[in-house]
Motif scaffolding. Structure first.
Motif, PDB file in Angstrom:
ATOM      1  N   LEU A 128      51.557 101.633  19.474  1.00  0.00           N
ATOM      2  CA  LEU A 128      52.479 102.072  20.509  1.00  0.00           C
ATOM      3  C   LEU A 128      53.849 101.448  20.284  1.00  0.00           C
ATOM      4  CD1 LEU A 128      50.121 101.702  23.611  1.00  0.00           C
ATOM      5  CD2 LEU A 128      50.652 103.792  22.322  1.00  0.00           C
ATOM      6  N   PRO A 129      54.906 102.036  20.828  1.00  0.00           N
ATOM      7  CA  PRO A 129      56.240 101.435  20.689  1.00  0.00           C
ATOM      8  C   PRO A 129      56.317 100.119  21.455  1.00  0.00           C
ATOM      9  CG  PRO A 129      56.304 103.306  22.189  1.00  0.00           C
ATOM     10  CD  PRO A 129      54.944 103.319  21.549  1.00  0.00           C
ATOM     11  N   PRO A 130      57.228  99.247  21.079  1.00  0.00           N
ATOM     12  CA  PRO A 130      57.346  97.958  21.777  1.00  0.00           C
ATOM     13  C   PRO A 130      57.648  98.149  23.258  1.00  0.00           C
ATOM     14  CG  PRO A 130      58.606  97.958  19.734  1.00  0.00           C
ATOM     15  CD  PRO A 130      58.161  99.362  19.959  1.00  0.00           C
ATOM     16  N   VAL A 131      57.134  97.241  24.072  1.00  0.00           N
ATOM     17  CA  VAL A 131      57.348  97.267  25.513  1.00  0.00           C
ATOM     18  C   VAL A 131      58.424  96.241  25.858  1.00  0.00           C
ATOM     19  CG1 VAL A 131      56.290  96.928  27.774  1.00  0.00           C
ATOM     20  CG2 VAL A 131      54.972  97.971  25.923  1.00  0.00           C
ATOM     21  N   PRO A 132      59.518  96.649  26.477  1.00  0.00           N
ATOM     22  CA  PRO A 132      60.557  95.674  26.842  1.00  0.00           C
ATOM     23  C   PRO A 132      60.086  94.771  27.964  1.00  0.00           C
ATOM     24  CG  PRO A 132      61.097  97.829  27.734  1.00  0.00           C
ATOM     25  CD  PRO A 132      59.873  98.024  26.862  1.00  0.00           C
ATOM     26  N   ALA A 133      60.626  93.574  28.016  1.00  0.00           N
ATOM     27  CA  ALA A 133      60.251  92.612  29.042  1.00  0.00           C
ATOM     28  C   ALA A 133      60.896  92.977  30.365  1.00  0.00           C
ATOM     29  CB  ALA A 133      60.666  91.202  28.627  1.00  0.00           C
ATOM     30  N   ALA A 134      60.117  92.908  31.440  1.00  0.00           N
ATOM     31  CA  ALA A 134      60.669  93.119  32.785  1.00  0.00           C
ATOM     32  C   ALA A 134      61.277  91.845  33.339  1.00  0.00           C
ATOM     33  CB  ALA A 134      59.575  93.626  33.726  1.00  0.00           C
ATOM     34  N   LEU A 135      60.856  90.682  32.817  1.00  0.00           N
ATOM     35  CA  LEU A 135      61.336  89.391  33.307  1.00  0.00           C
ATOM     36  C   LEU A 135      62.594  88.992  32.559  1.00  0.00           C
ATOM     37  CD1 LEU A 135      60.417  86.935  35.188  1.00  0.00           C
ATOM     38  CD2 LEU A 135      59.644  85.898  33.055  1.00  0.00           C
ATOM     39  N   ARG A 136      63.607  88.570  33.297  1.00  0.00           N
ATOM     40  CA  ARG A 136      64.869  88.114  32.708  1.00  0.00           C
ATOM     41  C   ARG A 136      65.256  86.789  33.335  1.00  0.00           C
ATOM     42  NH1 ARG A 136      68.499  93.700  32.468  1.00  0.00           N
ATOM     43  NH2 ARG A 136      67.148  94.823  31.001  1.00  0.00           N
ATOM     44  N   LEU A 137      65.739  85.879  32.492  1.00  0.00           N
ATOM     45  CA  LEU A 137      66.105  84.546  32.954  1.00  0.00           C
ATOM     46  C   LEU A 137      67.515  84.212  32.500  1.00  0.00           C
ATOM     47  CD1 LEU A 137      62.833  84.324  32.753  1.00  0.00           C
ATOM     48  CD2 LEU A 137      63.258  81.872  32.775  1.00  0.00           C
ATOM     49  N   THR A 138      68.120  83.293  33.213  1.00  0.00           N
ATOM     50  CA  THR A 138      69.356  82.674  32.759  1.00  0.00           C
ATOM     51  C   THR A 138      69.039  81.257  32.296  1.00  0.00           C
ATOM     52  OG1 THR A 138      69.881  81.825  34.962  1.00  0.00           O
ATOM     53  CG2 THR A 138      70.715  84.008  34.397  1.00  0.00           C
ATOM     54  N   PRO A 139      69.850  80.666  31.439  1.00  0.00           N
ATOM     55  CA  PRO A 139      69.607  79.271  31.046  1.00  0.00           C
ATOM     56  C   PRO A 139      69.557  78.359  32.265  1.00  0.00           C
ATOM     57  CG  PRO A 139      71.262  80.279  29.634  1.00  0.00           C
ATOM     58  CD  PRO A 139      70.999  81.254  30.740  1.00  0.00           C
ATOM     59  N   ALA A 140      68.692  77.365  32.214  1.00  0.00           N
ATOM     60  CA  ALA A 140      68.560  76.409  33.316  1.00  0.00           C
ATOM     61  C   ALA A 140      69.670  75.371  33.189  1.00  0.00           C
ATOM     62  CB  ALA A 140      67.185  75.740  33.278  1.00  0.00           C
ATOM     63  N   ARG A 141      70.572  75.361  34.153  1.00  0.00           N
ATOM     64  CA  ARG A 141      71.732  74.473  34.121  1.00  0.00           C
ATOM     65  C   ARG A 141      71.777  73.628  35.380  1.00  0.00           C
ATOM     66  NH1 ARG A 141      75.003  76.464  30.032  1.00  0.00           N
ATOM     67  NH2 ARG A 141      74.748  78.682  29.540  1.00  0.00           N
ATOM     68  N   ALA A 142      72.637  72.625  35.337  1.00  0.00           N
ATOM     69  CA  ALA A 142      72.876  71.812  36.517  1.00  0.00           C
ATOM     70  C   ALA A 142      73.516  72.665  37.598  1.00  0.00           C
ATOM     71  CB  ALA A 142      73.782  70.626  36.162  1.00  0.00           C
ATOM     72  N   PRO A 143      73.362  72.295  38.879  1.00  0.00           N
ATOM     73  CA  PRO A 143      73.965  73.105  39.952  1.00  0.00           C
ATOM     74  C   PRO A 143      75.478  73.183  39.820  1.00  0.00           C
ATOM     75  CG  PRO A 143      73.102  71.020  40.784  1.00  0.00           C
ATOM     76  CD  PRO A 143      72.615  71.142  39.392  1.00  0.00           C
ATOM     77  N   ALA A 144      76.064  74.200  40.429  1.00  0.00           N
ATOM     78  CA  ALA A 144      77.497  74.462  40.276  1.00  0.00           C
ATOM     79  C   ALA A 144      78.340  73.295  40.778  1.00  0.00           C
ATOM     80  CB  ALA A 144      77.867  75.751  41.009  1.00  0.00           C
ATOM     81  N   TRP A 145      77.937  72.669  41.899  1.00  0.00           N
ATOM     82  CA  TRP A 145      78.729  71.567  42.435  1.00  0.00           C
ATOM     83  C   TRP A 145      78.762  70.393  41.454  1.00  0.00           C
ATOM     84  CZ3 TRP A 145      76.530  66.854  42.778  1.00  0.00           C
ATOM     85  CH2 TRP A 145      75.138  66.780  42.830  1.00  0.00           C
ATOM     86  N   LEU A 146      77.652  70.153  40.742  1.00  0.00           N
ATOM     87  CA  LEU A 146      77.611  69.042  39.807  1.00  0.00           C
ATOM     88  C   LEU A 146      78.464  69.349  38.569  1.00  0.00           C
ATOM     89  CD1 LEU A 146      76.501  66.320  38.965  1.00  0.00           C
ATOM     90  CD2 LEU A 146      74.471  67.468  38.078  1.00  0.00           C
ATOM     91  N   ARG A 147      78.407  70.584  38.085  1.00  0.00           N
ATOM     92  CA  ARG A 147      79.235  70.940  36.941  1.00  0.00           C
ATOM     93  C   ARG A 147      80.720  70.841  37.277  1.00  0.00           C
ATOM     94  NH1 ARG A 147      75.763  75.442  36.724  1.00  0.00           N
ATOM     95  NH2 ARG A 147      77.531  76.837  37.067  1.00  0.00           N
ATOM     96  N   ALA A 148      81.075  71.263  38.503  1.00  0.00           N
ATOM     97  CA  ALA A 148      82.478  71.173  38.910  1.00  0.00           C
ATOM     98  C   ALA A 148      82.916  69.723  39.047  1.00  0.00           C
ATOM     99  CB  ALA A 148      82.689  71.922  40.224  1.00  0.00           C
ATOM    100  N   ALA A 149      82.036  68.868  39.568  1.00  0.00           N
ATOM    101  CA  ALA A 149      82.390  67.457  39.721  1.00  0.00           C
ATOM    102  C   ALA A 149      82.576  66.777  38.371  1.00  0.00           C
ATOM    103  CB  ALA A 149      81.309  66.736  40.535  1.00  0.00           C
ATOM    104  N   VAL A 150      81.687  67.051  37.429  1.00  0.00           N
ATOM    105  CA  VAL A 150      81.808  66.462  36.094  1.00  0.00           C
ATOM    106  C   VAL A 150      83.047  66.991  35.394  1.00  0.00           C
ATOM    107  CG1 VAL A 150      80.709  66.328  33.831  1.00  0.00           C
ATOM    108  CG2 VAL A 150      79.340  66.040  35.895  1.00  0.00           C
ATOM    109  N   ARG A 151      83.329  68.278  35.574  1.00  0.00           N
ATOM    110  CA  ARG A 151      84.487  68.888  34.907  1.00  0.00           C
ATOM    111  C   ARG A 151      85.794  68.298  35.414  1.00  0.00           C
ATOM    112  NH1 ARG A 151      84.261  73.895  37.025  1.00  0.00           N
ATOM    113  NH2 ARG A 151      82.259  74.155  36.000  1.00  0.00           N
ATOM    114  N   SER A 152      85.843  67.898  36.683  1.00  0.00           N
ATOM    115  CA  SER A 152      87.080  67.391  37.258  1.00  0.00           C
ATOM    116  C   SER A 152      87.282  65.908  37.023  1.00  0.00           C
ATOM    117  CB  SER A 152      87.096  67.663  38.771  1.00  0.00           C
ATOM    118  OG  SER A 152      86.030  66.972  39.419  1.00  0.00           O
ATOM    119  N   ARG A 153      86.296  65.213  36.464  1.00  0.00           N
ATOM    120  CA  ARG A 153      86.441  63.781  36.205  1.00  0.00           C
ATOM    121  C   ARG A 153      87.279  63.573  34.940  1.00  0.00           C
ATOM    122  NH1 ARG A 153      86.233  61.852  40.650  1.00  0.00           N
ATOM    123  NH2 ARG A 153      86.542  64.044  41.129  1.00  0.00           N
ATOM    124  N   PRO A 154      88.130  62.541  34.914  1.00  0.00           N
ATOM    125  CA  PRO A 154      88.927  62.284  33.699  1.00  0.00           C
ATOM    126  C   PRO A 154      88.086  61.671  32.603  1.00  0.00           C
ATOM    127  CG  PRO A 154      89.357  60.586  35.352  1.00  0.00           C
ATOM    128  CD  PRO A 154      88.465  61.613  36.007  1.00  0.00           C
TER     129      PRO A 154
END
Length: 824
Positions: free
Chosen positions: A96-122
């Motif tokens: 049979l032809p390949p079956v595409p995945a129904a499940l999709r993920l994004t990379p697991a990253r730190a929360p947005a507030w933590l990324r913004a805090a680290v980015r704003s530090r000198p």
């Protein structure tokens, strides 16, 4: 609580972990940790999908073994897709032809507030110029040394010391999960109950929840204690009060309350039926151009070529990849104008390539799309200089050694700006299910080259006036290769009508210069591909009858290119497309009159074949071909993602409204520990306790002080230390060896003045580069006070005990030590 079609999972790491880049830094690190654009470690979606699928397969095999069937394995294939290269894949065995995945993920990253805090530090002042990352970002990893043990001797092998980075324990990462559910009940397999568009089918939810409970570790060396993690789905919680943290999932308990579940019905059938659109124009009235601006969220791999184990990508998203999404979002604005049940003909639409774009300085929402550099432009100094010549109007000076330019240009009013889209490299490995590591048999290591995150892309879509493009700002779409996990995620920045087209070109000279801003597909009289200027002249003559065109070969510079593709619906490669390459310039001699309005329509709609997919975009007599020496602004530094566009990053202090619930974050703890160790190593013993240099080499007294450091960690330890100091004062010989002012300083440092250690380490007051938000320093200092004392005093005592005889004489003139005793 049932899982919705889109939900978020949390990864809580119980130990340090390593997901590497595959290389290190010469002379320092043998294995680096993968970091995101904010210099924080993250878990690639491919890694997470792999371990999650492996755990879900274990659950499915257990259920199927009980029921003596393979019903649960079918749901694994529906969720994660088929594995055509795997010898045990049921889809491949059945042909049979390949079956595409129904499940999709994004990379697991730190929360947005933590990324913004680290980015704003000198960045710290002592950081290297090429590695100017903040102290908090540096604190996200720890170093773990290791050696190779010789099998024969059982000792460490010479010259095989290894140092690798690991992300700190206590990291909490988040990943967005979405499951593509069938859009209608008609797409379901027979005997399958209807699927609610808001909730996952029960078998899929059971597999995902049970599989998440079985995931215990991710990353490298997970079989040897590294990468311990718990995966928390909505409704579940982590019990941290126990010795070993455990996950409690009431929904999973409810689903397994009656024991092993019965075999489920077949999963929904994949929606592989392609919609058919007529080639005709179904909307005869006027057309308009809509400009769609996209921002790359995860690298986009618009595959161009495969070289060995490296998949190269274009620096644009072809209109072929965009067309299906645009067609599904195009809808008539009124039911009275709706022909053929709202369908749109391929003759009504034209979707241009999503090309790099430059944002306006004053208005970041307004962008200027880039165009391929004309082939008649030459750049001095072998393509590296600042001077550009237009070979149609002026010859380059011989000493300038001008060569052809590459890349893209965007108009900036006074001239043009050279745009170089940033490409990112991602290396992955196929993990063997049995060996649990990459092997040659499993496929080994492969590399993707993709368009970097935060890059702005712009596409012009031509639609009938009565058709609306239903794309909302902030909506996220997926394009390109491997878009189910780490790649292909883009965000819609704006959807608006494109600026009005420029005035029709002046043909009073009888010369028409054509600039191809996209690849052009043409054919000869025998319907064979013909990417030649003569074929373009014939196509324009047919479109602009009664005018005719002849090629001026002396002022024509063109090239051919080949595009490859893959038909997902067919599961087979597409036929190669041989086209006139974007950037080609063709000069034509005009005979007869040309309608300027018709020229404007050709610029908008394109010429040649497959214009609905972005092929055939051309410009007539553009200003780029008129300037003798175009004024081009070249960026001296490295290319920047987004080409100057605003990517929504915070530049000021981070808002911790959604910040940590704990008073001290693990990232802050590690940052302060690094700062304490660095300051302690640079500090002299006399700077910590004035006059203690007189005890240099006195192992008995210094060893007695070292023993007091252990007491500080015990209940009532301060009273025991105070008792030791008073006892030392009561013995005349000890009191004389220490001296009164040294003992007084010890009392202040260890007992009475909590801030003294921080002043000595120069970590008192505000430390903006070591905290996520101002005002959190006191909580960290209180947490690490005893640890700072122990670290600083241990370094000072080590330095005094190991002092050389000359250092001892310089520290205490007139005092000599013999066999550990003072002699005057």
């Amino acid at each position: 609580m049932s899982l919705p079609a889109t939900f978020e999972i949390t990864l809580d790491f119980l130990s340090d972990w390593h997901i590497g880049t595959g290389h290190g830094r010469l002379g320092t690190i043998d294995a680096e940790v993968r970091r995101d654009a904010d210099d924080l470690p993250f878990v690639p979606a491919k890694t997470l999908v792999g371990v999650w699928r492996d755990a879900c397969e274990t659950v499915a095999e257990t259920f199927d073994r009980t029921a003596h069937g393979d019903a649960w394995q079918a749901w694994i294939t529906w969720l994660f897709g088929s594995q055509a290269a795997h010898r045990d894949d049921p889809t491949a065995r059945a042909g049979l032809p390949p079956v595409p995945a129904a499940l999709r993920l994004t990379p697991a990253r730190a929360p947005a507030w933590l990324r913004a805090a680290v980015r704003s530090r000198p960045a710290p002042a002592q950081a290297e110029t090429r590695n100017r990352i903040s102290a908090l970002a540096q604190a996200a990893v720890v170093l773990r040394p290791g050696v190779t043990i010789d099998d024969e001797t059982g000792t460490a092998t010479d010259r095989l010391l290894r140092v690798e980075e690991r992300a700190i324990r206590g990291s909490r990462l988040h990943s967005q999960v979405s499951v593509a559910l069938p859009s209608s009940v008609g797409s379901l397999a027979p005997d399958t109950p209807p699927v609610s568009p808001e909730a996952l089918p029960a078998p899929a939810e059971l597999l995902l929840r049970a599989g998440a409970r079985l995931v215990e570790a991710v990353g490298g060396k997970r079989n040897r204690g590294s990468g311990r993690v718990v995966v928390v789905l909505p409704g579940a919680r982590v019990d941290t009060t126990a010795v070993h943290p455990t996950v409690t999932d009431p929904r999973l308990v409810e689903m397994l309350f009656a024991g092993v579940p019965k075999p489920p019905p077949p999963p929904p059938a994949p929606s592989g039926v392609a919609e058919v659109h007529s080639y005709d124009r179904l909307y005869p009235h006027r057309r308009r151009t809509v400009r769609v601006v996209l921002r790359v969220v995860t690298p986009v791999v618009a595959a161009e070529e495969v070289v060995g184990n490296v998949i190269l990508s274009r620096d644009v998203i072809p209109g072929t990849a965009l067309l299906r999404t645009i067609l599904s979002r195009a809808a008539p604005t009124s039911a009275r104008t709706e022909p053929r049940h709202g369908r749109i003909g391929l003759g009504d639409i034209s979707v241009g390539d999503a090309v790099p774009a430059v944002a306006g300085r004053r208005d970041p929402t307004s962008v200027t799309p880039a165009r391929p550099v004309p082939t008649v432009w030459r750049r001095s100094d072998k393509g590296r200089g600042k001077t550009v010549y237009n070979m149609l109007t002026v010859d380059a000076e011989r000493d300038d050694r001008a060569k052809s330019m590459s890349g893209w240009i965007a108009s900036n009013g006074a001239g043009w700006r050279h745009v170089e889209p940033v490409m990112t490299v991602s290396t992955h490995a196929v993990v063997d299910d049995e060996a649990r590591r990459p092997t040659v048999a499993s496929g080994g290591v492969y590399t993707y080259l993709g368009i970097a995150p935060d890059t702005l892309l712009c596409t012009d879509v031509v639609l009938p006036v009565g058709v609306l493009l239903r794309l909302d700002r902030g909506e996220r779409l997926r394009f390109g290769r491997s878009r189910k996990d780490d790649f292909g995620l883009v965000e819609v920045v704006s959807v608006a009508d494109a600026p009005p087209a420029p005035t029709p070109p002046d043909l009073g000279t009888g010369v028409l210069r054509v600039w191809c801003v996209s690849d052009v597909l043409l054919r000869d009289e025998r319907l064979a591909p013909d990417p030649s200027p003569q074929a373009l002249a014939r196509a324009l003559s047919a479109a602009l009858t009664p005018a005719s065109f002849a090629v001026d070969a002396a002022e024509t510079v063109s090239a051919a290119t080949r595009r490859e593709g893959f038909g997902v619906a067919w599961g087979r490669p597409r036929s190669s497309q041989v086209a006139m390459r974007a950037g080609s310039v063709v000069t034509l001699a005009v005979t007869g009159s040309v309608d300027p309005d018709r020229l404007a329509e050709l610029e908008r709609d394109g010429v040649g074949e497959r214009t609905a997919e972005g092929y055939g975009r051309i410009r007539f007599n553009p200003p780029e071909l008129a300037a003798e020496r175009p004024s081009v602004n070249f960026s001296d530094g490295p290319p920047v993602p987004g080409s100057g566009a605003s990517d929504g990053r915070a530049t000021g202090p981070a808002d911790l409204a959604d910040g940590p619930t704990e008073p001290v974050h693990p990232l802050e703890i590690n940052a302060w520990r690094r700062a304490i160790r660095r300051a302690s190593a640079e500090m002299k013993p006399g700077d910590l306790i004035r006059g203690i240099d007189r005890l240099a080499g006195n192992r008995a007294q210094l060893g007695s002080l070292r023993a007091q450091l252990e007491r500080l960690t015990l209940p009532g330890g301060q009273d025991m230390v105070r008792h030791w100091i008073e006892g030392t004062r009561a013995v005349p010989a000890r009191n004389e060896a220490w001296s009164t002012h040294v003992l007084n300083d010890l009392v202040l440092l260890l007992l009475d003045d909590p801030d003294r250690i921080w002043r000595c380490l120069k970590l008192a007051g505000d430390q903006p580069d070591l905290v996520l938000h101002p005002g959190r320093e006191d909580a960290v200092r209180q947490r690490l006070h005893t640890e700072a004392l122990t670290t600083a005093l241990t370094d000072a005592l080590r330095h005094l005990i190991q002092a050389t005889p000359s250092e001892r004489r310089d520290a205490a003139p007139g005092v000599q030590l013999q066999h550990g005793k003072e002699r005057r």
